[in-house]
Design a protein around this motif. Structure first.
Motif, short mmCIF file in Angstrom:
data_model
loop_
_atom_site.label_atom_id
_atom_site.label_comp_id
_atom_site.label_asym_id
_atom_site.label_seq_id
_atom_site.Cartn_x
_atom_site.Cartn_y
_atom_site.Cartn_z
N ALA A 2 5.39 -14.76 8.95
CA ALA A 2 5.23 -14.10 7.29
C ALA A 2 4.50 -12.31 7.48
O ALA A 2 4.27 -12.01 7.24
CB ALA A 2 4.68 -14.32 5.90
N LEU A 3 3.00 -12.83 8.37
CA LEU A 3 1.81 -11.95 8.86
C LEU A 3 3.05 -11.05 9.60
O LEU A 3 2.42 -9.60 9.03
CB LEU A 3 0.91 -12.73 9.03
N PHE A 4 3.67 -11.78 10.53
CA PHE A 4 4.26 -10.46 10.85
C PHE A 4 5.20 -9.10 10.70
O PHE A 4 5.06 -8.23 10.90
CB PHE A 4 4.78 -10.86 12.37
N LEU A 5 5.67 -9.85 9.78
CA LEU A 5 7.09 -9.39 8.93
C LEU A 5 5.83 -7.94 8.27
O LEU A 5 6.61 -7.41 7.97
CB LEU A 5 7.64 -10.33 8.34
N GLY A 6 5.14 -7.91 7.68
CA GLY A 6 4.13 -7.98 6.91
C GLY A 6 3.49 -6.33 7.78
O GLY A 6 3.86 -5.40 7.00
N ARG A 19 9.18 -6.31 20.03
CA ARG A 19 9.11 -7.30 21.02
C ARG A 19 7.71 -7.32 21.69
O ARG A 19 7.19 -8.51 22.44
CB ARG A 19 10.17 -7.40 21.80
N LYS A 20 7.26 -6.17 22.20
CA LYS A 20 5.95 -6.07 22.52
C LYS A 20 4.68 -7.23 21.84
O LYS A 20 3.87 -7.49 22.76
CB LYS A 20 5.50 -4.31 22.79
N GLN A 21 4.84 -6.41 20.63
CA GLN A 21 3.49 -7.43 19.60
C GLN A 21 3.90 -8.67 20.00
O GLN A 21 2.62 -9.43 20.09
CB GLN A 21 3.27 -6.80 18.66
N SER A 22 5.01 -9.28 20.18
CA SER A 22 5.50 -10.77 19.92
C SER A 22 4.69 -11.29 21.66
O SER A 22 4.74 -12.23 21.39
CB SER A 22 7.15 -11.06 20.19
N TRP A 23 5.10 -10.09 22.72
CA TRP A 23 4.55 -11.42 23.95
C TRP A 23 3.37 -11.06 23.70
O TRP A 23 2.81 -11.82 24.45
CB TRP A 23 5.48 -10.34 24.81
N CYS A 40 9.44 -17.66 17.57
CA CYS A 40 9.50 -17.41 16.50
C CYS A 40 9.24 -16.32 15.69
O CYS A 40 9.56 -15.35 14.83
CB CYS A 40 8.40 -18.32 15.72
N LEU A 41 8.14 -14.94 16.44
CA LEU A 41 8.42 -13.37 16.17
C LEU A 41 9.38 -12.85 16.70
O LEU A 41 10.02 -11.98 15.66
CB LEU A 41 6.54 -13.90 17.48
N ARG A 42 9.98 -13.57 17.53
CA ARG A 42 11.58 -12.47 18.41
C ARG A 42 12.02 -12.83 16.88
O ARG A 42 13.14 -12.13 16.74
CB ARG A 42 11.65 -13.18 19.52
N SER A 43 12.13 -14.14 17.01
CA SER A 43 13.93 -14.57 15.81
C SER A 43 13.13 -14.46 14.30
O SER A 43 13.49 -14.87 12.71
CB SER A 43 13.66 -15.59 15.20
N SER A 44 11.99 -13.62 13.76
CA SER A 44 10.97 -13.83 12.84
C SER A 44 11.76 -13.14 12.04
O SER A 44 12.30 -14.04 10.32
CB SER A 44 9.44 -12.51 12.97
N GLY A 45 12.51 -11.99 11.34
CA GLY A 45 13.99 -11.91 10.31
C GLY A 45 14.80 -12.98 10.25
O GLY A 45 14.56 -12.84 8.96
N ALA A 46 15.06 -13.62 11.26
CA ALA A 46 16.34 -14.53 10.64
C ALA A 46 15.46 -16.05 10.05
O ALA A 46 16.53 -16.42 9.24
CB ALA A 46 16.97 -14.80 12.27
#
Length: 225
Positions: A26-30, A41-45, A174-180
């Protein structure tokens, strides 16, 4: 091999409620709304790598820090239990939506100013995933597990790193699939899961405090006797 899997499973049961990757989603999407897919993708990794490094350093260097400052195991358990319980209460009775924090607000201000911002370490890795409660839990577990004879020495050596890798891998997925994930659960779903995790954290924190108090009582009774 079964003992290693059991040890890693126990580690995940303890750490995942504290890490709570869905809140980080939720934080990442915001914060990553205006980022390109490549930058996301870079930030998730990077966030997953930072989480792994933070947890590993806490496991191996935590005891040295405790010795340097003269912190006892019961003291760490009581303090860590209070922190974990406090985090749990905040998740049970949130004053703000899941995934928001002071660090996130500062990053959002920088993003609004169109600055080049890296959100992987702060706030995604710390404090959202590997925060004070997670670190306190890892240090306390390190001091306990190393004296535990239930597992062979090689399991105790390998399981922590494997557990931290699994937590980091779960966060990355989870971060890579955050939208889904957000489309599937929605904000209300994430908040409901966070409250369930909060209840588990309150129980864990209270048990930590009880264990610490019992150890102090036993030590006091032994010195008195």
């Amino acid at each position: 091999m079964s003992e290693l899997l059991r040890a890693v499973g126990l580690g995940l049961v303890v750490l995942l409620p504290l890490a709570n990757p869905l809140t980080t989603v939720a934080l990442f999407l915001g914060l990553a709304g205006d980022m390109s897919a490549r930058e996301r993708r870079k930030q998730s990794w990077q966030a997953a790598c930072y989480v792994f490094l933070i947890m590993t350093v806490a496991w191996y260097a935590g005891q040295a820090v405790m010795d340097t400052f003269g912190i006892s195991i019961p003291g760490l358990r009581i303090a860590g239990g209070l922190i974990v319980a406090f985090i749990g209460f905040r998740m049970l009775f949130p004053q703000q939506p899941a995934g928001q924090s002071v660090e996130a607000e500062h990053k959002q201000d920088e993003l609004n100013a169109h600055q080049a911002v890296n959100i992987a370490f702060v706030p995604l890795a710390m404090p959202s995933t590997a925060g004070p409660g997670t670190i306190a839990m890892i240090i306390s577990s390190a001091s306990t597990v190393r004296g535990n004879v239930d597992f062979p020495a090689w399991v105790i050596a390998v399981a922590p790193v494997a557990t931290f890798f699994c937590v980091s891998l779960i966060l990355w997925l989870c971060l890579r699939s955050s939208g889904a994930i957000m489309r599937w659960t929605g904000k209300s779903g994430i908040e409901a899961i966070s409250r369930l995790m909060g209840f588990l954290l309150v129980c864990m924190g209270v048990q930590f405090v009880i264990n610490g108090v019992l150890e102090v009582a036993h030590a006091f009774a032994g010195s008195s006797g």
